[in-house]
Design a protein around this motif. Sequence first.
Motif, PDB file in Angstrom:
ATOM      1  N   ASP A 202       6.969  10.437   2.482  1.00 34.47           N
ATOM      2  CA  ASP A 202       8.275  10.859   1.958  1.00 34.47           C
ATOM      3  C   ASP A 202       9.211   9.691   1.679  1.00 34.47           C
ATOM      4  OD1 ASP A 202       7.678  13.526   1.859  1.00 34.47           O
ATOM      5  OD2 ASP A 202       8.357  13.929   3.911  1.00 34.47           O
ATOM      6  N   ILE A 203       9.047   8.627   2.432  1.00 39.83           N
ATOM      7  CA  ILE A 203       9.951   7.484   2.247  1.00 39.83           C
ATOM      8  C   ILE A 203       9.790   6.873   0.849  1.00 39.83           C
ATOM      9  CG2 ILE A 203       8.343   5.886   3.387  1.00 39.83           C
ATOM     10  CD1 ILE A 203      10.768   4.293   4.305  1.00 39.83           C
ATOM     11  N   VAL A 204       8.595   7.014   0.254  1.00 42.85           N
ATOM     12  CA  VAL A 204       8.363   6.466  -1.093  1.00 42.85           C
ATOM     13  C   VAL A 204       9.299   7.119  -2.110  1.00 42.85           C
ATOM     14  CG1 VAL A 204       6.696   6.366  -3.008  1.00 42.85           C
ATOM     15  CG2 VAL A 204       5.959   5.796  -0.689  1.00 42.85           C
ATOM     16  N   THR A 205       9.532   8.437  -1.947  1.00 40.36           N
ATOM     17  CA  THR A 205      10.334   9.182  -2.920  1.00 40.36           C
ATOM     18  C   THR A 205      11.737   9.484  -2.388  1.00 40.36           C
ATOM     19  OG1 THR A 205       9.558  11.316  -2.102  1.00 40.36           O
ATOM     20  CG2 THR A 205       8.260  10.301  -3.841  1.00 40.36           C
ATOM     21  N   SER A 206      12.112   8.860  -1.294  1.00 43.12           N
ATOM     22  CA  SER A 206      13.394   9.151  -0.637  1.00 43.12           C
ATOM     23  C   SER A 206      13.535  10.644  -0.371  1.00 43.12           C
ATOM     24  CB  SER A 206      14.579   8.662  -1.487  1.00 43.12           C
ATOM     25  OG  SER A 206      14.441   7.305  -1.789  1.00 43.12           O
ATOM     26  N   GLY A 207      12.408  11.264  -0.009  1.00 42.98           N
ATOM     27  CA  GLY A 207      12.427  12.677   0.351  1.00 42.98           C
ATOM     28  C   GLY A 207      12.383  13.635  -0.829  1.00 42.98           C
ATOM     29  N   MET A 208      12.348  13.112  -2.066  1.00 47.28           N
ATOM     30  CA  MET A 208      12.329  14.014  -3.232  1.00 47.28           C
ATOM     31  C   MET A 208      10.909  14.502  -3.520  1.00 47.28           C
ATOM     32  SD  MET A 208      15.227  12.420  -5.718  1.00 47.28           S
ATOM     33  CE  MET A 208      14.734  10.723  -5.622  1.00 47.28           C
TER      34      MET A 208
ATOM     35  N   ASN B 202       0.837  -1.208   0.000  1.00 40.15           N
ATOM     36  CA  ASN B 202       0.000   0.000   0.000  1.00 40.15           C
ATOM     37  C   ASN B 202       0.872   1.259   0.000  1.00 40.15           C
ATOM     38  OD1 ASN B 202      -1.634   2.177   0.698  1.00 40.15           O
ATOM     39  ND2 ASN B 202      -2.715   1.090   2.353  1.00 40.15           N
ATOM     40  N   ALA B 203       0.757   2.071  -1.058  1.00 41.41           N
ATOM     41  CA  ALA B 203       1.617   3.253  -1.186  1.00 41.41           C
ATOM     42  C   ALA B 203       1.317   4.316  -0.134  1.00 41.41           C
ATOM     43  CB  ALA B 203       1.472   3.861  -2.585  1.00 41.41           C
ATOM     44  N   PHE B 204       0.113   4.287   0.450  1.00 42.52           N
ATOM     45  CA  PHE B 204      -0.253   5.292   1.455  1.00 42.52           C
ATOM     46  C   PHE B 204       0.074   4.826   2.877  1.00 42.52           C
ATOM     47  CE2 PHE B 204      -3.924   6.848  -1.526  1.00 42.52           C
ATOM     48  CZ  PHE B 204      -2.989   7.516  -2.319  1.00 42.52           C
TER      49      PHE B 204
ATOM     50  N   LEU C 298      10.729   4.530  -4.745  1.00 43.97           N
ATOM     51  CA  LEU C 298       9.874   3.479  -5.307  1.00 43.97           C
ATOM     52  C   LEU C 298       8.891   4.024  -6.350  1.00 43.97           C
ATOM     53  CD1 LEU C 298       8.874   1.713  -1.950  1.00 43.97           C
ATOM     54  CD2 LEU C 298      10.791   1.163  -3.479  1.00 43.97           C
ATOM     55  N   ILE C 299       8.449   3.154  -7.241  1.00 44.38           N
ATOM     56  CA  ILE C 299       7.452   3.523  -8.251  1.00 44.38           C
ATOM     57  C   ILE C 299       6.045   3.231  -7.710  1.00 44.38           C
ATOM     58  CG2 ILE C 299       6.569   3.030 -10.569  1.00 44.38           C
ATOM     59  CD1 ILE C 299       9.449   2.277 -11.379  1.00 44.38           C
TER      60      ILE C 299
ATOM     61  N   LEU D  59      -0.364   1.121  -5.448  1.00 35.21           N
ATOM     62  CA  LEU D  59       0.645   0.188  -4.927  1.00 35.21           C
ATOM     63  C   LEU D  59       2.052   0.665  -5.256  1.00 35.21           C
ATOM     64  CD1 LEU D  59      -0.957  -3.232  -6.002  1.00 35.21           C
ATOM     65  CD2 LEU D  59      -0.804  -2.310  -3.656  1.00 35.21           C
ATOM     66  N   VAL D  60       2.909   0.724  -4.247  1.00 33.85           N
ATOM     67  CA  VAL D  60       4.334   0.864  -4.551  1.00 33.85           C
ATOM     68  C   VAL D  60       4.850  -0.517  -4.898  1.00 33.85           C
ATOM     69  CG1 VAL D  60       5.176   2.913  -3.352  1.00 33.85           C
ATOM     70  CG2 VAL D  60       4.721   0.862  -2.047  1.00 33.85           C
ATOM     71  N   ALA D  61       5.677  -0.600  -5.926  1.00 32.26           N
ATOM     72  CA  ALA D  61       6.223  -1.907  -6.303  1.00 32.26           C
ATOM     73  C   ALA D  61       7.578  -1.758  -6.986  1.00 32.26           C
ATOM     74  CB  ALA D  61       5.261  -2.668  -7.214  1.00 32.26           C
ATOM     75  N   PRO D  62       8.647  -2.002  -6.215  1.00 29.72           N
ATOM     76  CA  PRO D  62       9.955  -2.147  -6.857  1.00 29.72           C
ATOM     77  C   PRO D  62      10.022  -3.546  -7.467  1.00 29.72           C
ATOM     78  CG  PRO D  62      10.170  -2.579  -4.512  1.00 29.72           C
ATOM     79  CD  PRO D  62       8.724  -2.227  -4.761  1.00 29.72           C
ATOM     80  N   SER D  63      11.002  -3.784  -8.312  1.00 32.83           N
ATOM     81  CA  SER D  63      11.187  -5.142  -8.823  1.00 32.83           C
ATOM     82  C   SER D  63      11.386  -6.086  -7.632  1.00 32.83           C
ATOM     83  CB  SER D  63      12.383  -5.187  -9.768  1.00 32.83           C
ATOM     84  OG  SER D  63      13.535  -4.665  -9.130  1.00 32.83           O
TER      85      SER D  63
END
Length: 317
Positions: free
Chosen positions: A101-107, A34-36, A56-57, A131-135
């Motif tokens: 913020d952790i999703v975008t590493s603060g960006m 869950n991205a949120f 993450l994407i 959904l956040v999903a890295p490989s």
Amino acid sequence: MAEIGPDIERAASLLNDGKLVGIPTETVYGLAGNAFNKDAVIDIFEVKNRPEFDPLIVHTHSVNQLDKFVSEIPLVLEKLINRYWPGPMTVLLHKKSIIPDIVTSGMERVAVRIPAHPMTLELLKKLDFPLVAPSANPFGYVSPTTPGHVNDQLGDKIPYILDGGKCEIGLESTIVGLEDGEAFVYRLGGLELEQIESVVGPVKIQKHSSSDPKAPGMLKSHYAPSKKVICGDVTSLNHQFKDLKKGFILLNDHSELIEGEQTIYLSKNGDLHEAARGLFSSLRKLDSLDIDIIIAQEAPDQGLGRAINDRLKRASA
Ligand code: TXA
Ligand code: MG
């Protein structure tokens, strides 16, 4: 080991509970949460052993979901979105604060994509969150293109892998954003550069970097098997390393090499889509054999050949 199956309801209920699930996409398998939900996102970094500076994407099912978590869509990127979503393209857009913020590493920008896989689109439609999903691989290793690949490396850390078969494209998405008002490619991938340029004109590409925190997927050494990979002219590399046990990844006929399990043809007639589809499973296969090095033939510098060469070079760095 994780359970592998086609049960979309099961995947949805686990994700609603804050758990992580392996999901199929047309590019590679993702490790979804869950991205949120900040705790779910933190779990993803832990399961992958991924440094927190690597963002993450976020995956969603429809353009009309975007204004929930993105503040604006520049016209140039909107043109690409209209043309290529759902598909193997990720776009960097300014995020709203609902994205932790952790999703975008603060960006300020969040990476977003609508994947073209029917099961994952159906799953996303059942959820109230993207959904956040890295490989779905340990950080730095080759991305997974089958549920079995996910299970091999992350199976003891996640409850379920949604089985959507073998990935159709086999390379991660192409990442696009704006730099100085113009489209810019941060990572070559499953959408060809030519396809992007046909919509927005000539684009610049991110040069490889070993330290740029903006796109750690562009780390010089990444997507790498544990065996040494060397990419270039196969005939001369074969001579150069004559005393070593070698595995080969080939794009077209090399009749001087004996065919066997150590010699994998990605495509006998040089079809770059077929080659891309088989690249990562071939690297995994050779990585599991009793050989010293993997020698890979360089692809032509066009279409998916660019992304294939990019991954081979970073596997060899
Ligand atoms: O095809 C894909 O993109 C797959 C599937 C599962 O969708 N996902 C994927 O995710 O490859 P991952 O995390 O393995 O690679 C995403 C890369 C990161 O390494 C990072 O470089 C870049 O995307 N990225 C993510 N968010 C970013 C951001 N806000 N700014 C710049 N780069 C970002
Ligand atoms: Mg990755």
